[in-house]
Design a protein around this motif. Structure first.
Motif, PDB file in Angstrom:
ATOM      1  N   MET A   1     -22.398  18.874 -68.654  1.00  0.00           N
ATOM      2  CA  MET A   1     -22.131  17.775 -69.582  1.00  0.00           C
ATOM      3  C   MET A   1     -21.379  16.631 -68.911  1.00  0.00           C
ATOM      4  SD  MET A   1     -20.984  20.170 -72.817  1.00  0.00           S
ATOM      5  CE  MET A   1     -20.862  18.928 -74.106  1.00  0.00           C
ATOM      6  N   VAL A   2     -20.677  16.923 -67.818  1.00  0.00           N
ATOM      7  CA  VAL A   2     -19.835  15.906 -67.178  1.00  0.00           C
ATOM      8  C   VAL A   2     -20.636  14.721 -66.641  1.00  0.00           C
ATOM      9  CG1 VAL A   2     -18.148  15.501 -65.328  1.00  0.00           C
ATOM     10  CG2 VAL A   2     -18.060  17.624 -66.658  1.00  0.00           C
ATOM     11  N   PRO A   3     -21.823  14.919 -66.038  1.00  0.00           N
ATOM     12  CA  PRO A   3     -22.564  13.751 -65.551  1.00  0.00           C
ATOM     13  C   PRO A   3     -22.887  12.722 -66.631  1.00  0.00           C
ATOM     14  CG  PRO A   3     -23.460  15.744 -64.578  1.00  0.00           C
ATOM     15  CD  PRO A   3     -22.473  16.178 -65.616  1.00  0.00           C
ATOM     16  N   SER A   4     -23.013  13.157 -67.879  1.00  0.00           N
ATOM     17  CA  SER A   4     -23.253  12.197 -68.964  1.00  0.00           C
ATOM     18  C   SER A   4     -22.076  11.253 -69.133  1.00  0.00           C
ATOM     19  CB  SER A   4     -23.524  12.950 -70.275  1.00  0.00           C
ATOM     20  OG  SER A   4     -24.684  13.748 -70.187  1.00  0.00           O
ATOM     21  N   VAL A   5     -20.857  11.776 -68.915  1.00  0.00           N
ATOM     22  CA  VAL A   5     -19.658  10.939 -68.987  1.00  0.00           C
ATOM     23  C   VAL A   5     -19.662   9.926 -67.845  1.00  0.00           C
ATOM     24  CG1 VAL A   5     -17.135  10.938 -68.911  1.00  0.00           C
ATOM     25  CG2 VAL A   5     -18.366  12.784 -70.095  1.00  0.00           C
ATOM     26  N   ILE A   6     -19.976  10.399 -66.644  1.00  0.00           N
ATOM     27  CA  ILE A   6     -19.994   9.524 -65.474  1.00  0.00           C
ATOM     28  C   ILE A   6     -21.041   8.430 -65.639  1.00  0.00           C
ATOM     29  CG2 ILE A   6     -20.483   9.475 -62.994  1.00  0.00           C
ATOM     30  CD1 ILE A   6     -19.280  12.252 -62.802  1.00  0.00           C
ATOM     31  N   GLN A   7     -22.214   8.803 -66.140  1.00  0.00           N
ATOM     32  CA  GLN A   7     -23.273   7.816 -66.332  1.00  0.00           C
ATOM     33  C   GLN A   7     -22.914   6.829 -67.436  1.00  0.00           C
ATOM     34  OE1 GLN A   7     -27.020   9.530 -67.476  1.00  0.00           O
ATOM     35  NE2 GLN A   7     -28.162   7.635 -67.171  1.00  0.00           N
ATOM     36  N   HIS A   8     -22.278   7.311 -68.497  1.00  0.00           N
ATOM     37  CA  HIS A   8     -21.925   6.446 -69.625  1.00  0.00           C
ATOM     38  C   HIS A   8     -21.007   5.312 -69.196  1.00  0.00           C
ATOM     39  CE1 HIS A   8     -21.049   5.514 -73.877  1.00  0.00           C
ATOM     40  NE2 HIS A   8     -19.803   5.309 -73.474  1.00  0.00           N
ATOM     41  N   PHE A   9     -20.033   5.623 -68.339  1.00  0.00           N
ATOM     42  CA  PHE A   9     -19.067   4.610 -67.923  1.00  0.00           C
ATOM     43  C   PHE A   9     -19.433   3.930 -66.612  1.00  0.00           C
ATOM     44  CE2 PHE A   9     -16.424   7.509 -70.551  1.00  0.00           C
ATOM     45  CZ  PHE A   9     -16.062   6.589 -71.539  1.00  0.00           C
ATOM     46  N   GLY A  10     -20.492   4.381 -65.960  1.00  0.00           N
ATOM     47  CA  GLY A  10     -20.923   3.736 -64.732  1.00  0.00           C
ATOM     48  C   GLY A  10     -20.068   4.066 -63.528  1.00  0.00           C
ATOM     49  N   PHE A  11     -19.432   5.245 -63.518  1.00  0.00           N
ATOM     50  CA  PHE A  11     -18.646   5.639 -62.355  1.00  0.00           C
ATOM     51  C   PHE A  11     -19.578   5.949 -61.185  1.00  0.00           C
ATOM     52  CE2 PHE A  11     -15.556   7.695 -65.589  1.00  0.00           C
ATOM     53  CZ  PHE A  11     -15.033   6.456 -65.894  1.00  0.00           C
ATOM     54  N   LYS A  12     -19.141   5.589 -59.984  1.00  0.00           N
ATOM     55  CA  LYS A  12     -19.892   5.965 -58.785  1.00  0.00           C
ATOM     56  C   LYS A  12     -19.615   7.434 -58.431  1.00  0.00           C
ATOM     57  CE  LYS A  12     -21.714   1.908 -57.740  1.00  0.00           C
ATOM     58  NZ  LYS A  12     -20.838   0.934 -58.333  1.00  0.00           N
ATOM     59  N   TYR A  13     -18.357   7.818 -58.500  1.00  0.00           N
ATOM     60  CA  TYR A  13     -17.937   9.179 -58.228  1.00  0.00           C
ATOM     61  C   TYR A  13     -16.537   9.350 -58.787  1.00  0.00           C
ATOM     62  CZ  TYR A  13     -16.943   6.243 -54.152  1.00  0.00           C
ATOM     63  OH  TYR A  13     -16.612   5.185 -53.346  1.00  0.00           O
ATOM     64  N   VAL A  14     -16.044  10.588 -58.789  1.00  0.00           N
ATOM     65  CA  VAL A  14     -14.762  10.858 -59.438  1.00  0.00           C
ATOM     66  C   VAL A  14     -13.891  11.711 -58.536  1.00  0.00           C
ATOM     67  CG1 VAL A  14     -15.742  10.723 -61.757  1.00  0.00           C
ATOM     68  CG2 VAL A  14     -15.602  12.949 -60.604  1.00  0.00           C
ATOM     69  N   ILE A  15     -12.594  11.630 -58.786  1.00  0.00           N
ATOM     70  CA  ILE A  15     -11.616  12.578 -58.274  1.00  0.00           C
ATOM     71  C   ILE A  15     -11.214  13.442 -59.466  1.00  0.00           C
ATOM     72  CG2 ILE A  15      -9.333  12.891 -57.268  1.00  0.00           C
ATOM     73  CD1 ILE A  15      -9.677  10.132 -55.957  1.00  0.00           C
ATOM     74  N   GLY A  16     -11.571  14.706 -59.428  1.00  0.00           N
ATOM     75  CA  GLY A  16     -11.347  15.574 -60.572  1.00  0.00           C
ATOM     76  C   GLY A  16     -10.015  16.289 -60.516  1.00  0.00           C
ATOM     77  N   ILE A  17      -9.375  16.411 -61.671  1.00  0.00           N
ATOM     78  CA  ILE A  17      -8.143  17.192 -61.821  1.00  0.00           C
ATOM     79  C   ILE A  17      -8.363  18.164 -62.966  1.00  0.00           C
ATOM     80  CG2 ILE A  17      -5.663  17.163 -62.257  1.00  0.00           C
ATOM     81  CD1 ILE A  17      -5.547  14.332 -61.229  1.00  0.00           C
ATOM     82  N   GLY A  18      -8.425  19.445 -62.667  1.00  0.00           N
ATOM     83  CA  GLY A  18      -8.676  20.447 -63.692  1.00  0.00           C
ATOM     84  C   GLY A  18      -7.631  21.536 -63.683  1.00  0.00           C
ATOM     85  N   VAL A  19      -7.407  22.129 -64.850  1.00  0.00           N
ATOM     86  CA  VAL A  19      -6.433  23.209 -64.995  1.00  0.00           C
ATOM     87  C   VAL A  19      -7.126  24.403 -65.648  1.00  0.00           C
ATOM     88  CG1 VAL A  19      -4.228  23.924 -65.997  1.00  0.00           C
ATOM     89  CG2 VAL A  19      -4.553  21.554 -65.259  1.00  0.00           C
TER      90      VAL A  19
ATOM     91  N   THR B   1     -10.178  14.176 -65.682  1.00  0.00           N
ATOM     92  CA  THR B   1      -9.434  15.419 -65.908  1.00  0.00           C
ATOM     93  C   THR B   1     -10.163  16.325 -66.889  1.00  0.00           C
ATOM     94  OG1 THR B   1      -8.106  14.734 -67.819  1.00  0.00           O
ATOM     95  CG2 THR B   1      -7.326  14.063 -65.626  1.00  0.00           C
ATOM     96  N   TYR B   2      -9.889  17.615 -66.755  1.00  0.00           N
ATOM     97  CA  TYR B   2     -10.423  18.607 -67.701  1.00  0.00           C
ATOM     98  C   TYR B   2      -9.334  19.648 -67.933  1.00  0.00           C
ATOM     99  CZ  TYR B   2     -14.607  20.329 -70.125  1.00  0.00           C
ATOM    100  OH  TYR B   2     -15.540  20.662 -71.090  1.00  0.00           O
ATOM    101  N   HIS B   3      -9.000  19.894 -69.182  1.00  0.00           N
ATOM    102  CA  HIS B   3      -7.845  20.711 -69.562  1.00  0.00           C
ATOM    103  C   HIS B   3      -8.179  22.196 -69.585  1.00  0.00           C
ATOM    104  CE1 HIS B   3      -9.620  21.427 -73.550  1.00  0.00           C
ATOM    105  NE2 HIS B   3     -10.057  20.170 -73.453  1.00  0.00           N
ATOM    106  N   ASP B   4      -7.165  23.000 -69.769  1.00  0.00           N
ATOM    107  CA  ASP B   4      -7.315  24.451 -69.844  1.00  0.00           C
ATOM    108  C   ASP B   4      -7.650  24.869 -71.273  1.00  0.00           C
ATOM    109  OD1 ASP B   4      -7.361  27.081 -69.097  1.00  0.00           O
ATOM    110  OD2 ASP B   4      -5.253  27.200 -68.500  1.00  0.00           O
ATOM    111  N   VAL B   5      -8.092  26.102 -71.423  1.00  0.00           N
ATOM    112  CA  VAL B   5      -8.379  26.641 -72.743  1.00  0.00           C
ATOM    113  C   VAL B   5      -7.072  26.765 -73.537  1.00  0.00           C
ATOM    114  CG1 VAL B   5      -8.184  29.034 -71.936  1.00  0.00           C
ATOM    115  CG2 VAL B   5      -9.546  28.518 -73.973  1.00  0.00           C
ATOM    116  N   GLY B   6      -7.137  26.450 -74.811  1.00  0.00           N
ATOM    117  CA  GLY B   6      -5.948  26.460 -75.658  1.00  0.00           C
ATOM    118  C   GLY B   6      -5.259  25.117 -75.743  1.00  0.00           C
TER     119      GLY B   6
END
Length: 443
Positions: free
Chosen positions: A168-186, A108-113
Motif C-alpha cells: 500500500m505504501v507505493p500509493s502514498v509515494i505516487q500520490h504525493f509525487g515523492f521520488k524516494y523516501v527515508i523510512g522510519i518504522g517501529v 514513518t510507520y508506527h507500531d501495533v497498538g
C-alpha cells in the motif's frame, strides 16, 4: 561486534566531515569587508539553515535553491490530513511540507497498538529533530483503521496482511509525487517498511528500523499469544509488546499513560485485527550476502535501533545478523526501554543525524574562530563542500554529497562502564575520504 563511545569522544562541529581542525581560517585583508561578512553571517548563517544539492538540478528546478526560504516557512504550517486510496483500502496519512526536487521524504510507520501521534510525536517534536526535518517533507502513515477517530471496520472485514500493508505504501509515494523516501518504522511498522524496501528497493534511500522482529510466530508463540488474549485485556497485551517487564513495573506513569491512550484513542476492534495480522506474519525473507545462494537483503543504508532490555532486543540482534554489514548500523540504546523514540528522543535524534551524514547529508553550522589577537572569537559560517563554494560563505545549511557507505556500527552504553568502547571509520567516496561515524548513547 559492539562499539561503545562516551560523549567525550564524539566529533565536535570543528572536527566533522570536511573540516580541517586546528587550521585557522584566513581573514580578509580589508577590515570593512570582514565586518560586512560578519554581519551577513549573523543575519543569514545563524538564523536559518540552507539545503543544497551537489548533483545538477533537473530542468525546471533552477529556482529551487532561490526559493528555499518559502520551503522553510512552509514546514512550519499545520499538518495536512489525507485519505489515500490503495489496492487494499484507504490509508490515513498526515503530511507537512511539499516535495522539492530530488529531496527524499521522511516516511514513518508506527507500531501495533499505536498511531503516528502516539508513536512519533515525542520524537518529531524534539527541538533538534525539528532542525533536521525542516529540510524534508515528513509523511506519517497510519495503518488502516488505527488513526484517532477511525470508524470501526464491519464484521467480517479482512484486514490486509503484512505484505499487503507494504504494497500500500507505493500509493502514498505516487500520490504525493515523492521520488524516494527515508523510512522510519517501529515494531510492526518497521516490518512493513522493511518488506516495502525488499519489494520496491528503488523507492527507498534509507531505513531506520526500531524494534524490528524479522521472524514469524511459531506454534509456541502463537499459543502463548492466544493464552495471553484469554487472560489479559487487549491494551495490556499490547503493552507487554511495547514495554519490557522492568518498565511495566518501574515506569508506571508512562505505562499508565499509554494504557489510557491505547484504550481511548485507538478503536479496539480495529486494533484487534491489526494485532492478529501482525502475529500471523511470515519470516522476513532476508539473508546476509554470501551466506546463501541468491541471498536477498536490504540494499539501502539501514540503522537498527533497540533499547536495552526491550522486548524486541533478540529480534533486532537477529535482524542485524541477516543484513549487509557494509551498510548497516546497529544502535543499542541504554536507559531507553521499549520505546526509545519516546524515552530518549535526544539520543535518537543525534544517531539519526549521523545516519544521514553516512548517507551523504551534512550540516554546516557557524564556527567560532579568532577575529584578531586578544579580541575573543567571532562566528563564521563555513560551507564544507568547497567544490560548490570555493571557500567560506555567509550561510549555514545542509548539503547533499555523493553517497558514502556506512560501516557496521553498534553503539551502546553500560551502567557499570566496564565494557570496552571503540569506533570504526566508514568507507566513503574519494571526494570525502574517511569519515568517522560515532554515536553517543550513554547517559
Amino acid at each position: 561486534m559492539a562499539f561503545f563511545l562516551p560523549r567525550a569522544l564524539l566529533p565536535t562541529e570543528a572536527s566533522r566531515v570536511g573540516d580541517s581542525p586546528g587550521q585557522p581560517m584566513a581573514l580578509p585583508s580589508d577590515l570593512l569587508d570582514w565586518g560586512l561578512l560578519l554581519q551577513e553571517v549573523t543575519m543569514a548563517g545563524l538564523h536559518e539553515l540552507r539545503f543544497t544539492e551537489e548533483k545538477p538540478l533537473l530542468r525546471g528546478q533552477d529556482t529551487e535553491l532561490e526559493n528555499s526560504d518559502a520551503f522553510l516557512s512552509a514546514v512550519d504550517t499545520d499538518w495536512k490530513e489525507h485519505d489515500i486510496e490503495t489496492p487494499y483500502g484507504l490509508l490515513h496519512v498526515v503530511i507537512r511540507g511539499s516535495p522539492k526536487g530530488n529531496r527524499p521524504a521522511i516516511l514513518t510507520y508506527h507500531d501495533v497498538g499505536l498511531n503516528h501521534k502516539l508513536c512519533f510525536n515525542a520524537f518529531f517534536n524534539f527541538e533538534d529533530m525539528q532542525e533536521i526535518t525542516k529540510h524534508f517533507v515528513v509523511c506519517h502513515v497510519d495503518a488502516p483503521g488505527q488513526q484517532a477517530g477511525a470508524s470501526q471496520f464491519p464484521q467480517g472485514y479482512q484486514f490486509p496482511s503484512m505484505e499487503q500493508l507494504a504494497a500500500m505504501v507505493p500509493s502514498v509515494i505516487q500520490h504525493f509525487g515523492f521520488k524516494y523516501v527515508i523510512g522510519i518504522g517501529v515494531g510492526a511498522g518497521a516490518y512493513v517498511l522493511a518488506k516495502f524496501a525488499l519489494i520496491f528497493p528503488d523507492l527507498v534511500e534509507g531505513l531506520v528500523l526500531m524494534n524490528i522482529d524479522p521472524n514469524g510466530k511459531g506454534w509456541i508463540d502463537w499459543a502463548a499469544t492466544k493464552l495471553s488474549g484469554l487472560t489479559s485485556t487487549l491494551p495490556d497485551t499490547v503493552l507487554s509488546h511495547l514495554f519490557s517487564q522492568e518498565e511495566l513495573v518501574n515506569n508506571t506513569e508512562l505505562v499508565q499513560s499509554y494504557r489510557q491512550q491505547i484504550s481511548n484513542t485507538v478503536n479496539q476492534f480495529n486494533l484487534q485485527l491489526f494485532w492478529n495480522m501482525y502475529n500471523s506474519r511470515r519470516d522476513l525473507d532476508i539473508n546476509r550476502p554470501g551466506t546463501v545462494p541468491n541471498a536477498k537483503t536490504l540494499r539501502c543504508p539501514v540503522m537498527l535501533v533497540v533499547g536495552d532490555n526491550a522486548p524486541a532486543e533478540d529480534g533486532v540482534v537477529e535482524c542485524n545478523s541477516k543484513l549487509d554489514p557494509t551498510n548497516t548500523t546497529f544502535l543499542k540504546m541504554a536507559d531507553s526501554g521499549g520505546l526509545p523514540q519516546v524515552t530518549q528522543p535526544g539520543k535518537l535524534t543525534e544517531a539519526f543525524k549521523y545516519f544521514l551524514q553516512g548517507m551523504g547529508y551534512r550540516w554546516t553550522v557557524p564556527r567560532f574562530v579568532p577575529f584578531c589577537p586578544g579580541e575573543g572569537t567571532r562566528a563564521v559560517a563555513y560551507l564544507k563542500d568547497r567544490r560548490l563554494s570555493g571557500g567560506a560563505v555567509p550561510s549555514a545549511g545542509m548539503t547533499r554529497l555523493a553517497r558514502s557507505r556506512t560501516a557496521s556500527l553498534t553503539s551502546a552504553s553500560s551502567a557499570d562502564g566496564s565494557r570496552p568502547r571503540a569506533c570504526t571509520h566508514s568507507e566513503s567516496s574519494e571526494a570525502l575520504g574517511q569519515i568517522n561515524h560515532t554515536m553517543e548513547v550513554s547517559c
